[in-house]
Design a protein around this motif. Structure first.
Motif, PDB file in Angstrom:
ATOM      1  N   MET A   1      29.769 -18.089 -31.503  1.00  0.00           N
ATOM      2  CA  MET A   1      29.356 -18.166 -32.901  1.00  0.00           C
ATOM      3  C   MET A   1      27.852 -18.301 -32.983  1.00  0.00           C
ATOM      4  N   LYS A   2      27.232 -17.508 -33.818  1.00  0.00           N
ATOM      5  CA  LYS A   2      25.797 -17.587 -34.067  1.00  0.00           C
ATOM      6  C   LYS A   2      25.580 -17.815 -35.561  1.00  0.00           C
ATOM      7  N   VAL A   3      24.974 -18.956 -35.874  1.00  0.00           N
ATOM      8  CA  VAL A   3      24.693 -19.309 -37.265  1.00  0.00           C
ATOM      9  C   VAL A   3      23.192 -19.460 -37.438  1.00  0.00           C
ATOM     10  N   CYS A   4      22.651 -18.804 -38.445  1.00  0.00           N
ATOM     11  CA  CYS A   4      21.256 -19.017 -38.823  1.00  0.00           C
ATOM     12  C   CYS A   4      21.221 -20.194 -39.794  1.00  0.00           C
ATOM     13  N   VAL A   5      20.621 -21.287 -39.347  1.00  0.00           N
ATOM     14  CA  VAL A   5      20.498 -22.478 -40.194  1.00  0.00           C
ATOM     15  C   VAL A   5      19.082 -22.561 -40.731  1.00  0.00           C
ATOM     16  N   ILE A   6      18.965 -22.662 -42.042  1.00  0.00           N
ATOM     17  CA  ILE A   6      17.680 -22.820 -42.717  1.00  0.00           C
ATOM     18  C   ILE A   6      17.578 -24.270 -43.156  1.00  0.00           C
ATOM     19  N   ASP A   7      16.612 -24.983 -42.582  1.00  0.00           N
ATOM     20  CA  ASP A   7      16.436 -26.410 -42.824  1.00  0.00           C
ATOM     21  C   ASP A   7      15.133 -26.602 -43.599  1.00  0.00           C
ATOM     22  N   VAL A   8      15.261 -26.895 -44.894  1.00  0.00           N
ATOM     23  CA  VAL A   8      14.096 -27.037 -45.761  1.00  0.00           C
ATOM     24  C   VAL A   8      13.769 -28.514 -45.905  1.00  0.00           C
ATOM     25  N   GLY A   9      12.748 -28.959 -45.168  1.00  0.00           N
ATOM     26  CA  GLY A   9      12.364 -30.355 -45.199  1.00  0.00           C
ATOM     27  C   GLY A   9      11.273 -30.633 -46.210  1.00  0.00           C
ATOM     28  N   THR A  10      10.800 -31.884 -46.220  1.00  0.00           N
ATOM     29  CA  THR A  10       9.769 -32.288 -47.160  1.00  0.00           C
ATOM     30  C   THR A  10       8.422 -31.669 -46.824  1.00  0.00           C
ATOM     31  N   SER A  11       8.123 -31.532 -45.536  1.00  0.00           N
ATOM     32  CA  SER A  11       6.799 -31.049 -45.127  1.00  0.00           C
ATOM     33  C   SER A  11       6.840 -29.807 -44.249  1.00  0.00           C
ATOM     34  N   SER A  12       8.021 -29.280 -43.962  1.00  0.00           N
ATOM     35  CA  SER A  12       8.100 -28.045 -43.184  1.00  0.00           C
ATOM     36  C   SER A  12       9.435 -27.362 -43.433  1.00  0.00           C
ATOM     37  N   ILE A  13       9.466 -26.074 -43.119  1.00  0.00           N
ATOM     38  CA  ILE A  13      10.695 -25.271 -43.210  1.00  0.00           C
ATOM     39  C   ILE A  13      10.996 -24.748 -41.823  1.00  0.00           C
ATOM     40  N   ARG A  14      12.257 -24.918 -41.396  1.00  0.00           N
ATOM     41  CA  ARG A  14      12.667 -24.512 -40.067  1.00  0.00           C
ATOM     42  C   ARG A  14      13.864 -23.578 -40.164  1.00  0.00           C
ATOM     43  N   SER A  15      13.824 -22.507 -39.415  1.00  0.00           N
ATOM     44  CA  SER A  15      14.974 -21.614 -39.282  1.00  0.00           C
ATOM     45  C   SER A  15      15.349 -21.548 -37.816  1.00  0.00           C
ATOM     46  N   ALA A  16      16.642 -21.648 -37.527  1.00  0.00           N
ATOM     47  CA  ALA A  16      17.112 -21.661 -36.145  1.00  0.00           C
ATOM     48  C   ALA A  16      18.437 -20.933 -36.057  1.00  0.00           C
ATOM     49  N   VAL A  17      18.724 -20.409 -34.891  1.00  0.00           N
ATOM     50  CA  VAL A  17      20.048 -19.859 -34.607  1.00  0.00           C
ATOM     51  C   VAL A  17      20.731 -20.804 -33.634  1.00  0.00           C
ATOM     52  N   THR A  18      21.939 -21.249 -33.982  1.00  0.00           N
ATOM     53  CA  THR A  18      22.647 -22.243 -33.196  1.00  0.00           C
ATOM     54  C   THR A  18      24.140 -21.969 -33.232  1.00  0.00           C
ATOM     55  N   VAL A  60      16.955 -14.125 -37.024  1.00  0.00           N
ATOM     56  CA  VAL A  60      18.117 -13.221 -37.044  1.00  0.00           C
ATOM     57  C   VAL A  60      17.816 -11.954 -36.260  1.00  0.00           C
ATOM     58  N   ASP A  61      16.621 -11.416 -36.455  1.00  0.00           N
ATOM     59  CA  ASP A  61      16.226 -10.217 -35.697  1.00  0.00           C
ATOM     60  C   ASP A  61      16.159 -10.509 -34.202  1.00  0.00           C
ATOM     61  N   GLU A  62      15.667 -11.697 -33.842  1.00  0.00           N
ATOM     62  CA  GLU A  62      15.498 -12.027 -32.422  1.00  0.00           C
ATOM     63  C   GLU A  62      16.816 -12.040 -31.670  1.00  0.00           C
ATOM     64  N   VAL A  63      17.903 -12.497 -32.321  1.00  0.00           N
ATOM     65  CA  VAL A  63      19.194 -12.572 -31.629  1.00  0.00           C
ATOM     66  C   VAL A  63      20.082 -11.375 -31.932  1.00  0.00           C
ATOM     67  N   GLY A  64      19.584 -10.430 -32.731  1.00  0.00           N
ATOM     68  CA  GLY A  64      20.358  -9.220 -33.011  1.00  0.00           C
ATOM     69  C   GLY A  64      21.474  -9.402 -34.016  1.00  0.00           C
ATOM     70  N   GLY A  65      21.311 -10.328 -34.947  1.00  0.00           N
ATOM     71  CA  GLY A  65      22.317 -10.542 -35.984  1.00  0.00           C
ATOM     72  C   GLY A  65      23.068 -11.850 -35.798  1.00  0.00           C
ATOM     73  N   VAL A  66      23.592 -12.392 -36.901  1.00  0.00           N
ATOM     74  CA  VAL A  66      24.324 -13.661 -36.865  1.00  0.00           C
ATOM     75  C   VAL A  66      25.643 -13.512 -37.602  1.00  0.00           C
ATOM     76  N   ASP A  67      26.533 -14.492 -37.352  1.00  0.00           N
ATOM     77  CA  ASP A  67      27.853 -14.476 -37.992  1.00  0.00           C
ATOM     78  C   ASP A  67      27.837 -15.103 -39.383  1.00  0.00           C
TER      79      ASP A  67
END
Length: 479
Positions: A1-18, A60-67
């Motif tokens: 399973m590949k999930v792109c998680v977008i984590d919008v914090g108070t002082s930064s925005i993080r996107s990760a595939v996990t 998403v581009d780096e891992v070739g797509g997510v579920d």
């Protein structure tokens, strides 16, 4: 399973595939809020959308797509935008913004217990500024709502229950928006998003490559709770960010009737699945990691956070110095906005190392305050605590924490558990885990820290009493 998680914090925005256990790729951009005047905290929602889409597209581009895609976010902030154009009407207001304090006091006097960190108060302010007669077709959203709107290119106007419950507009049973509160605040129901489950497909992220389904939405602290596999009743986690949050997973019944208990904890919606609500208890420390920023940026005792480990380890203890980390007041259990940070016990032999170690000890003592309050209100003895956040990466601090709590500390396998929790919710929607017990069984800490010695809590309580009510006029606000 590949999930792109977008984590919008108070002082930064993080996107990760996990996959919900580890992170495969990661992008982060600092997006600190604007503070035009003391007490005012704003941010540019258009810029936020641009960073969300850019960083998410890159991973998403780096891992070739997510579920699937999942969103986790800072809670209590408010954004208002035009439904037709999608353009924000003005600056969004951050959860720390205090411009509505006066209105909250007036509402409280009228029997409506509103507090300024609830997004409802900010919504009313924005409507009064940009739609005073309530005739425009506007949309309101918390940060998760705005992120999903942008990802779906305006197709989905939704909010998950964990974020809706932080708005101040939810009915007591979490069954939907409260018509009475909306009427008293003058909020048009038509501007509000649809309340949805925290796990489940709500639309497609057509703004991203492959248009993956949006399958998980959750507030940041609830996401960290799930990410650290605290999904069974009585399990708890402690996150050390700018502030610190202790959350205990509870069952299907609301654990505290009021918005805040006498011990200073809150009832929270941990998540909702298939219409069923799981509740939690939350305790809050206003200043945790911000004390390290104070040592670096303001006092100049440290050049960077990594230096604190070596300096604190260079002395066996704080040499009798006690630090109360109340730079912006005290949260649970005191809720004293007039308290201020204090250093006691300084002598001619006090060194910078003693002060740094005292800061660690003060934050750990505040964590013990949170644990005591949460145990009393949850009815659970918290024998083991799972810990994440920036300060959890410091082994000197985590040992001091275990000693102060007198509890076993289990460290999250990644620095921040938020991405893992949102991915678990998306995975549940995709059928990845058959039960919450199965999710709980996948917990594997990167390290376990056992308490080695006890600490003096009596001196700590005396120090807190001395730091309390430094500005009585702020202490008496009572929010």
């Amino acid at each position: 399973m590949k999930v792109c998680v977008i984590d919008v914090g108070t002082s930064s925005i993080r996107s990760a595939v996990t996959d919900g256990s580890g992170v495969r790729c990661f992008r982060q951009q600092r997006t600190p809020p604007d503070m035009p005047e003391p007490g005012l905290v704003e941010f540019d929602a258009t810029e936020m959308a641009e960073v969300i889409l850019r960083t998410a597209t890159e991973v998403v581009d780096e891992v070739g797509g997510v579920d699937a895609v999942a969103v986790t976010n800072q809670r209590g902030s408010a954004i208002v935008w035009d439904r037709r154009t999608g353009e924000p009407v003005g600056p969004a207001l951050g959860w720390q913004d205090l411009r509505t304090v006066g209105e909250c006091l007036a509402w409280q006097a009228d029997g409506l217990p509103m507090v300024p960190n609830e997004s409802a108060t900010k919504l009313v302010y924005l409507l009064d500024q940009h739609d005073p007669d309530r005739t425009r077709d506007l949309c309101f959203g918390t940060v998760d709502t705005w992120a999903v709107w942008c990802l779906s290119q305006g197709a989905a106007h939704v909010v998950d229950l964990s974020n809706a419950a932080m708005s101040g507009m939810l009915a007591d049973d979490a069954g939907g928006w409260s018509p009475e509160i909306l009427d008293r605040l003058g909020v048009p129901p038509g501007c509000l998003p649809e309340i949805v489950d925290s796990t489940g497909v709500v639309g497609a992220a057509t703004a991203l490559p492959g248009a993956p389904p949006i399958a998980g939405i959750i507030g940041d602290q609830q996401s960290s709770l799930i990410g650290q596999r605290c999904v069974l009743e009585g399990q708890a986690k402690l996150t050390f960010g700018t502030g610190a949050f202790l959350d205990v997973c509870m069952g299907g019944d609301r654990p505290i009737a009021e918005k805040r208990s006498d011990r200073g904890t809150f009832p929270i919606v941990a998540w909702q699945e298939s219409g069923a609500v799981v509740w939690g208890v939350e305790a809050m420390m206003i200043a945790a990691g911000s004390n390290m920023s104070w040592l670096i940026d303001d006092v100049g005792l440290l050049s960077d956070a990594s230096q604190s480990e070596e300096m604190a380890a260079s002395v066996p203890d704080a040499g009798g110095v006690v630090y109360v980390p109340a730079l912006y007041g005290l949260g649970t259990p005191h809720w004293d906005f007039g308290a201020r940070g204090a250093l006691f016990g300084l002598t001619g032999g006090t060194t910078a190392a003693h002060i740094v170690r005292a800061v660690f000890e003060g934050v750990a003592q505040r964590a013990a305050d949170l644990v005591e309050a949460a145990e009393a209100d949850s009815g659970h003895r918290l024998e083991r605590l799972r810990v994440d956040g920036g300060m959890s990466q410091n082994p000197v601090f985590t040992q001091i924490l275990a000693d102060t709590l007198g509890r076993t500390v289990e460290l999250c396998p990644v620095p921040e558990g938020t991405a893992l929790g949102a991915a678990v919710l998306a995975g549940r929607a995709l059928g990845e885990w058959s039960s919450w017990q199965e999710v709980a069984d996948t917990w594997s800490p990167r390290a376990v820290v056992e308490p080695a010695e006890g600490v003096d809590r009596d001196r700590w309580h005396d120090a807190v009493g001395r730091a309390a009510r430094w500005y009585p006029e702020l202490s008496d606000i009572g929010l």
